[in-house]
Design a protein around this motif. Structure first.
Motif, PDB file in Angstrom:
ATOM      1  N   LYS A 130      -6.541  -4.790   3.735  1.00 59.66           N
ATOM      2  CA  LYS A 130      -5.391  -5.258   4.517  1.00 59.66           C
ATOM      3  C   LYS A 130      -5.709  -6.433   5.437  1.00 59.66           C
ATOM      4  O   LYS A 130      -4.902  -6.798   6.287  1.00 59.66           O
ATOM      5  CB  LYS A 130      -4.761  -4.103   5.322  1.00 59.66           C
ATOM      6  N   TYR A 166      -6.015 -10.034   0.007  1.00 58.17           N
ATOM      7  CA  TYR A 166      -6.438  -9.206   1.130  1.00 58.17           C
ATOM      8  C   TYR A 166      -7.608  -8.319   0.703  1.00 58.17           C
ATOM      9  O   TYR A 166      -7.739  -7.955  -0.467  1.00 58.17           O
ATOM     10  CB  TYR A 166      -5.303  -8.288   1.603  1.00 58.17           C
ATOM     11  N   SER A 167      -8.427  -7.999   1.662  1.00 63.44           N
ATOM     12  CA  SER A 167      -9.437  -6.963   1.477  1.00 63.44           C
ATOM     13  C   SER A 167      -9.251  -5.958   2.595  1.00 63.44           C
ATOM     14  O   SER A 167      -9.398  -6.301   3.775  1.00 63.44           O
ATOM     15  CB  SER A 167     -10.847  -7.558   1.519  1.00 63.44           C
ATOM     16  N   ASP A 213      -4.379  -6.717  -2.781  1.00 56.85           N
ATOM     17  CA  ASP A 213      -5.293  -6.109  -1.822  1.00 56.85           C
ATOM     18  C   ASP A 213      -6.258  -5.224  -2.609  1.00 56.85           C
ATOM     19  O   ASP A 213      -5.853  -4.556  -3.563  1.00 56.85           O
ATOM     20  CB  ASP A 213      -4.509  -5.274  -0.807  1.00 56.85           C
ATOM     21  N   ARG A 257       0.818  -1.208   0.000  1.00 54.35           N
ATOM     22  CA  ARG A 257       0.000   0.000   0.000  1.00 54.35           C
ATOM     23  C   ARG A 257       0.852   1.258   0.000  1.00 54.35           C
ATOM     24  O   ARG A 257       0.319   2.368   0.022  1.00 54.35           O
ATOM     25  CB  ARG A 257      -0.946   0.001   1.201  1.00 54.35           C
ATOM     26  N   SER A 314      -0.971  -4.177  -5.194  1.00 51.83           N
ATOM     27  CA  SER A 314      -0.390  -5.509  -5.363  1.00 51.83           C
ATOM     28  C   SER A 314       1.118  -5.444  -5.526  1.00 51.83           C
ATOM     29  O   SER A 314       1.659  -4.483  -6.093  1.00 51.83           O
ATOM     30  CB  SER A 314      -1.013  -6.194  -6.591  1.00 51.83           C
TER      31      SER A 314
END
Length: 723
Positions: free
Chosen positions: A342, A339-340, A365, A274, A315
């Protein structure tokens, strides 16, 4: 705040609206296969509550506990086998508790129950509407809980704190509670078969696996109860304080509970994927890769992708340097970590890249993925198709960049993962436009070209960039993909000394009158180089691709042409080749007369019998005495090789034996046959010629059978020299 008598009086029992008992059984036992995820779900809910209160406080300062730390705390009572999850989030009042935890069954519940009961895989897509805001995730706690108590205080100062309690049956109770702090505490009494969760190590390991990148700190504490001596001292102090009042020291009789918070959060909180690619250092990518895969080797490349359209994607993907990787030889699991927001929702997702890219490691994510039950059936989400397309395009471009700009690194990649690209060609015709440019082969000319290039290449060592080094950040917008990536390219293409060639490079080197791309199938590189099928092509400087991987037969059965040029197996009796135009490699030998050749072919047929279909003169052999070819109308050799690899009782089909009428072995054998037809050397030589041809085809069932014939030939050769 209400006193205890008010709390008892105002306690009320409420029924769930519909078939909640049945629904809870399904949610707790059917939709989830891993009981560990109950903690992931509860932490995710707590994180959502913290996000909501954080947003609320941006515009509203009149909230309960405005200065409270935004955090999640887990408390463990090892003796009582209880755990609690506490947050300082938005909190709930009585109506919120009923709406979020009591109305799990809305109008769509019956449809959901019907689908679940009959095994229909088409679960309702609006499952989030069937449940409350906390959703199915909260109820997954009943997998480990015999009773759950939720105590919550809303962020609104005027709201009363309430406690919600249920043991998973058809009802729940609501009771006013005494809680001054804002937030929610979920107390779980563990079932007898779930007492392992009353362990600090167990909970911390689950947090690191599923919730390591939640934005708020997660603390894990253990309730420590005083020893017997400490209890006696506390009781004595209480008696002194009571004095002569006569009041019972009931409080002194209760256990004095002490919670020692761990000052260090269990989770990392900062997710590397992120961050902006420009903020991540090369060694941070490498360290993250090693933690992710347990691979001590550096990856060949990484892809840092951040996009907002057509889907929210954060990603980092890695292309490993070895197919077999992992700590102490432990193979890392295939699939990407999904992930969704985080929160890890799938550890080995195999739907985000094509099957032939299963060697790619990494994380993905997305804010767009839901945090409810669909995490267990995420492959049915249409968003996954958009994410898959974006990720596949990026992997394609990275491999293309590597192949064009860094052929040495790509050669390393091809050595390990080339079979996967060939698998893609064989199994996914729709990907041919992309994958065909990635194919690499050794060939009769590429090895010579590589050797020549290597002898003249002068690349200063200090200018060479290490493999896997992070590239700079750039912005791109291709195929509906936009955002930040690390997709920069070097300005110069490095010299290829790998001995590999692409199909395009082969086509560029084709002779003017050459219409087809030629290849030879074999078991390994060294034996293919000796193949008699190459005689004509060597003599005429026609390049032939060497296909020696087991999957090559599958690939060529699906790949029939490249940019209008047909691919032809040199083991094809129907090849339309012009007469040999170059004679520098062809020895000046007088071919057998037709009658002598007919006598020899008759003897060969007599010796070999039904092991061959026929014997004929070869138009292509130059330096080899014979070869075996697939007769016209027979199953081609590509499919034969597939069958040989897949069938245990495979037997090589009969082939046509071609003889070189000008080769010394053939002409001398004819002379021996003419002068002494009973000479044992004749049949031994015929058997040996046939055995050599079968051996070079990679299909000899028992090479040791050739020893007797070799022995006979050796005896004759030695005897002739001794005279």
């Amino acid at each position: 705040m209400a006193d205890q008598s008010q709390v008892d009086v105002q306690a009320e029992s409420l029924e769930y609206r519909t078939e909640v008992k049945q629904l809870l059984d399904i949610l707790a036992h059917s939709l989830y296969t891993d009981r560990d995820i109950f903690l992931r779900e509860l932490i995710s809910n707590a994180s959502d509550a913290l996000n909501r209160v954080q947003f609320e406080m941006l515009t509203n300062s009149d909230v309960v506990g405005a200065d409270a730390e935004l955090a999640i705390t887990l408390e463990i009572d090892e003796d009582e086998k209880r755990i609690s999850i506490r947050d300082t989030g938005i909190g709930m009042n009585r109506e919120d508790l009923i709406q979020n935890l009591g109305t799990i069954a809305h109008s769509g519940a019956k449809s959901f129950l019907s689908n679940a009961a009959n095994g229909n895989g088409d679960k309702p897509t609006n499952i989030a509407e069937i449940i409350g805001q906390f959703g199915v995730g909260f109820y997954s706690a009943f997998m480990v809980a015999s009773e759950i108590t939720v105590t919550s205080r809303s962020h609104r100062p005027e709201d009363q704190a309430w406690a919600w309690r249920s043991n998973g049956d058809s009802q729940f109770t609501l009771t006013p509670a005494e809680q001054a702090e804002r937030g929610t505490t979920i107390d779980i009494q563990l079932k007898a078969d779930a007492e392992e969760y009353a362990s600090k190590w167990k909970l911390e390991s689950i947090i690191r696996k599923h919730s390591d990148y939640v934005s708020f700190p997660i603390f894990v504490t253990v309730v420590e109860k005083p020893t017997e001596n400490e209890e006696d001292e506390a009781a004595a102090d209480a008696e002194i304080e009571v004095g002569e009042s006569g009041d019972e020291a009931s409080d002194a009789e209760e256990d004095v509970v002490e919670v020692k918070p761990d000052p260090t959060p269990v989770n990392k909180q900062t997710a590397i994927w992120r961050q902006s690619a420009s903020d991540v250092k090369a060694d941070e990518y490498e360290e993250f890769y090693k933690q992710l895969t347990y691979d001590f080797n550096s990856p060949l490349a990484h892809i840092h992708l951040v996009t907002d359209a057509p889907a929210d994607i954060r990603s980092i993907l890695f292309i490993p340097s070895k197919r077999e990787r992992g700590m102490m030889g432990m193979q890392a699991a295939e699939g990407l970590k999904l992930y969704s927001r985080k929160v890890l929702i799938q550890e080995e997702n195999k739907d985000l890249l094509p099957e032939y890219y299963r060697f790619v490691a990494g994380v993905i994510d997305s804010e767009d993925l839901p945090l409810n039950v669909s995490r267990e059936t995420v492959q049915s989400n249409p968003l996954i198709r958009q994410i898959k397309k974006a990720l596949t395009n990026r992997v394609n471009r990275e491999l293309k960049r590597m192949a064009d700009k860094d052929p040495a690194t790509y050669a390393t990649f091809w050595e390990e993962f080339g079979m996967f690209i060939k698998e893609g060609v064989a199994t996914d015709p729709s990907s041919h436009d992309t994958l065909l440019d990635m194919l690499r082969f050794h060939s009769s000319q590429s090895l010579q070209l590589a050797e020549a290039a290597g002898s003249t290449e002068e690349t200063p060592e200090e200018n060479a960039s290490p493999e896997g080094e992070a590239s700079e950040e750039s912005t791109e917008s291709t195929d509906g993909e936009s955002g930040t990536t690390d997709d920069t390219e070097s300005s110069e293409t490095k010299v290829d000394t790998s001995g590999l060639t692409s199909l395009q490079a082969y086509v560029d080197r084709m002779q003017e009158d050459q219409e087809d791309i030629y290849y030879v199938l074999g078991e390994e590189l060294q034996s293919v180089k000796l193949s008699p099928h190459l005689d004509y092509f060597r003599a005429n400087d026609i390049e032939v691709l060497y296909l020696v991987d087991p999957i090559d037969g599958y690939m060529t059965s699906m790949l029939r042409d490249f940019k209008g040029k047909s691919l032809k197996n040199v083991d094809d009796a129907s090849l339309d080749l012009p007469e040999n135009s170059k004679g520098e490699d062809k020895k000046e030998e007088t071919p057998l007369e037709e009658s002598d050749f007919e006598k020899l072919t008759s003897r060969v047929k007599e010796v070999l019998g039904d092991r061959i279909t026929d014997v004929a003169e070869s138009k292509q052999l130059v330096n080899s005495p014979c070869r075996l070819v697939t007769p016209e109308g027979s199953m081609d050799r590509d499919l034969q090789r597939i069958m040989r690899l897949t069938q245990q009782d495979y037997a090589m089909p009969k082939k046509l034996l071609e003889l070189n009428r000008s080769h010394p072995v053939v002409t001398n054998l004819s002379q021996i046959l003419e002068s002494n037809p009973e000479d044992t050397l004749i049949d031994a030589t015929i058997e040996q010629l046939f055995g050599n041809a079968v051996l070079l085809e990679g299909a000899h069932p028992n090479p040791s059978e050739m020893v007797a014939h070799i022995q006979t030939i050796m005896e004759a050769a030695v005897a002739g020299r001794a005279k």
